[in-house]
Every structure is written in C-alpha cells, then in structure tokens.
Design an enzyme around this catalytic site. Structure first.
Site, PDB file in Angstrom:
ATOM      1  N   ASP A 165      32.998 -24.307  -1.223  1.00  0.00           N
ATOM      2  CA  ASP A 165      32.918 -24.401  -2.687  1.00  0.00           C
ATOM      3  C   ASP A 165      32.296 -25.747  -3.048  1.00  0.00           C
ATOM      4  O   ASP A 165      32.805 -26.799  -2.651  1.00  0.00           O
ATOM      5  CB  ASP A 165      34.321 -24.289  -3.280  1.00  0.00           C
ATOM      6  CG  ASP A 165      34.301 -24.027  -4.777  1.00  0.00           C
ATOM      7  OD1 ASP A 165      33.418 -24.598  -5.457  1.00  0.00           O
ATOM      8  OD2 ASP A 165      35.153 -23.272  -5.253  1.00  0.00           O
ATOM      9  N   THR A 212      24.031 -14.706   6.275  1.00  0.00           N
ATOM     10  CA  THR A 212      24.988 -13.828   5.618  1.00  0.00           C
ATOM     11  C   THR A 212      24.380 -13.221   4.356  1.00  0.00           C
ATOM     12  O   THR A 212      23.352 -13.677   3.851  1.00  0.00           O
ATOM     13  CB  THR A 212      26.254 -14.605   5.234  1.00  0.00           C
ATOM     14  OG1 THR A 212      25.905 -15.605   4.265  1.00  0.00           O
ATOM     15  CG2 THR A 212      26.878 -15.282   6.452  1.00  0.00           C
ATOM     16  N   PHE A 224      25.649 -13.523   1.462  1.00  0.00           N
ATOM     17  CA  PHE A 224      25.753 -14.592   0.477  1.00  0.00           C
ATOM     18  C   PHE A 224      24.525 -15.492   0.534  1.00  0.00           C
ATOM     19  O   PHE A 224      23.942 -15.844  -0.486  1.00  0.00           O
ATOM     20  CB  PHE A 224      27.024 -15.404   0.753  1.00  0.00           C
ATOM     21  CG  PHE A 224      27.160 -16.639  -0.100  1.00  0.00           C
ATOM     22  CD1 PHE A 224      27.737 -16.578  -1.353  1.00  0.00           C
ATOM     23  CD2 PHE A 224      26.694 -17.871   0.349  1.00  0.00           C
ATOM     24  CE1 PHE A 224      27.861 -17.714  -2.139  1.00  0.00           C
ATOM     25  CE2 PHE A 224      26.809 -19.007  -0.432  1.00  0.00           C
ATOM     26  CZ  PHE A 224      27.389 -18.919  -1.681  1.00  0.00           C
ATOM     27  N   GLU A 225      24.124 -15.874   1.742  1.00  0.00           N
ATOM     28  CA  GLU A 225      22.969 -16.754   1.883  1.00  0.00           C
ATOM     29  C   GLU A 225      21.689 -16.058   1.447  1.00  0.00           C
ATOM     30  O   GLU A 225      20.823 -16.671   0.803  1.00  0.00           O
ATOM     31  CB  GLU A 225      22.838 -17.228   3.326  1.00  0.00           C
ATOM     32  CG  GLU A 225      21.722 -18.243   3.516  1.00  0.00           C
ATOM     33  CD  GLU A 225      21.629 -18.774   4.936  1.00  0.00           C
ATOM     34  OE1 GLU A 225      20.661 -19.508   5.222  1.00  0.00           O
ATOM     35  OE2 GLU A 225      22.509 -18.458   5.755  1.00  0.00           O
TER      36      GLU A 225
END
Length: 221
Positions: free
Chosen positions: A123, A194, A196-197
C-alpha cells in the site's frame, strides 16, 4: 495468546479488510488453513509480505523448490486463494500466515535467518499524513535488514512513482544495505507479472523494482 489475539502495538501498514468469500474460498479456508499454516519455529528462507491473491507467490515457490517460502497476507480471500493454489500445485515449500507482518518479524523470525524478503506492491499510503503507515520507512527497513542473513536480498516493487522514489532514498540511507544496481533495478524475470501489475501498466503506471543486499558481515545489529 497468539500474535493475532493481542492488540497491535504498532501503526498498521495495511488496510484491515476481510472481503467477501466465495464458496470455493470458504471451502479452502475450512479444509486447508491448518494444513498449510506457518508454525512458529519452522525455518523460512524467503518471506513475502503481502502476497495478494497468491498467484505470483505460488509461481515463484514452484520454480524454486529448494527454498522454503512464507507468504504473509491479511486479506482473507487472498489467503484462501493461495491455500487452494498450494493444494492444486502440490507445493511442499510454501506456508501461509494471516497475521501482521511486522509482529511476525519481531516475534517469530530469527535475526539473520532469511535469504530474501519480498515486498511487492505494498500500500503506497499516498496522503502525506499516512506516510508513517508505509512499510518501507527507516525503522521497518532496519527490522527487515536485521532478519536477513548477510548477503540476503530485500526486493521491493511498486507502481507508485512517488513511493518508488521514497523507497529508493530510504533504502539507500540504511547503513547495512547495498543497492545491487545503484538505482532502480531492471525488472527481473523471476518476479511474475500479476493481474494487478498488468492493470497498472495499462493505466500508464510502470513498476519500479529495487534490490538491496544486507552488506554487513558481522551479524545482526
């Protein structure tokens, strides 16, 4: 009393969120949590802080069977998904801990014991008033470094440019760490991409990798 039973004595570096469980995730938690849970005292070679949904962690552990991995994640669906991946891929070198990573490092991981620590896409806590919650700040970096054996690797990655620069400055300032590349590292092949990436890259936010070795040879600080 376990680590998770006690009130945390530190500033949290994550959003405490449970998330909704699908049927298969609930089943994975019910059947597999005890089987693949980290047991204090077990040896660990590679610690991953914040494994997300676990796909990258499982892939790295499968490609590196000679080392023992521990994934630390507090998001319940992510824990459940990783448990299912461990079972499906029959991984014998990966365990899971659903606890606060800083508490675990302080209480359960011996000094100078880890070959590597992975901190992938933590985060960024972008608001200035929340920067104290970031994982990569001087006092937490010192703890991470002390748990690495001499020559051990601290590998971080983020898609937040501001946090990337702050990471670089913080890690460069630690007296016991040496930057392997003198700046940001080229993206290593062993770190899986991923979902997300991929979303971040498509949104114009490339990843920044940082790789540092524990340089001191005289033992833990």
């Amino acid at each position: 009393m376990t680590t998770v039973d006690r009130p945390l004595r530190i500033v949290r570096t994550y959003h405490p969120r449970r998330g909704r469980l699908s049927g298969r995730h609930f089943d994975a938690l019910e059947r597999l949590a005890e089987r693949y849970a980290f047991v204090p005292g077990e040896p660990v070679d590679v610690l991953e802080i914040g494994s997300g949904m676990g796909e990258a962690t499982a892939q790295m552990a499968a490609a590196d069977p000679g080392r023992r991995y521990l994934a630390v994640e507090v998001h319940t669906p992510g824990v459940a998904n990783l448990l299912a991946l461990i079972e499906r891929q029959r991984l014998t070198n990966l365990r899971v801990a659903a606890v606060d990573a800083i508490e675990l490092l302080r209480e359960e991981i011996p000094a100078a014991s880890l070959a590597a620590v992975h901190v992938f896409f933590p985060d960024p806590w972008p608001k200035s008033r929340h920067h104290k919650r970031r994982l990569i700040v001087p006092e937490r970096v010192a703890l991470l470094r002390e748990r690495l054996r001499p020559g051990g690797l601290l590998h971080c990655a983020t898609d937040d440019a501001g946090y990337a620069q702050a990471m670089l400055e913080t890690l460069d300032a630690d007296p016991g760490l040496t930057n392997r590349f003198g700046g940001f590292a080229p993206r290593p092949d062993h770190r899986p991409v991923t979902k997300f990436e991929l979303r971040a890259v498509r949104a114009g936010r490339p990843a920044f990798d940082l790789m540092y070795e524990r340089s001191e040879a005289e033992g833990p600080a």
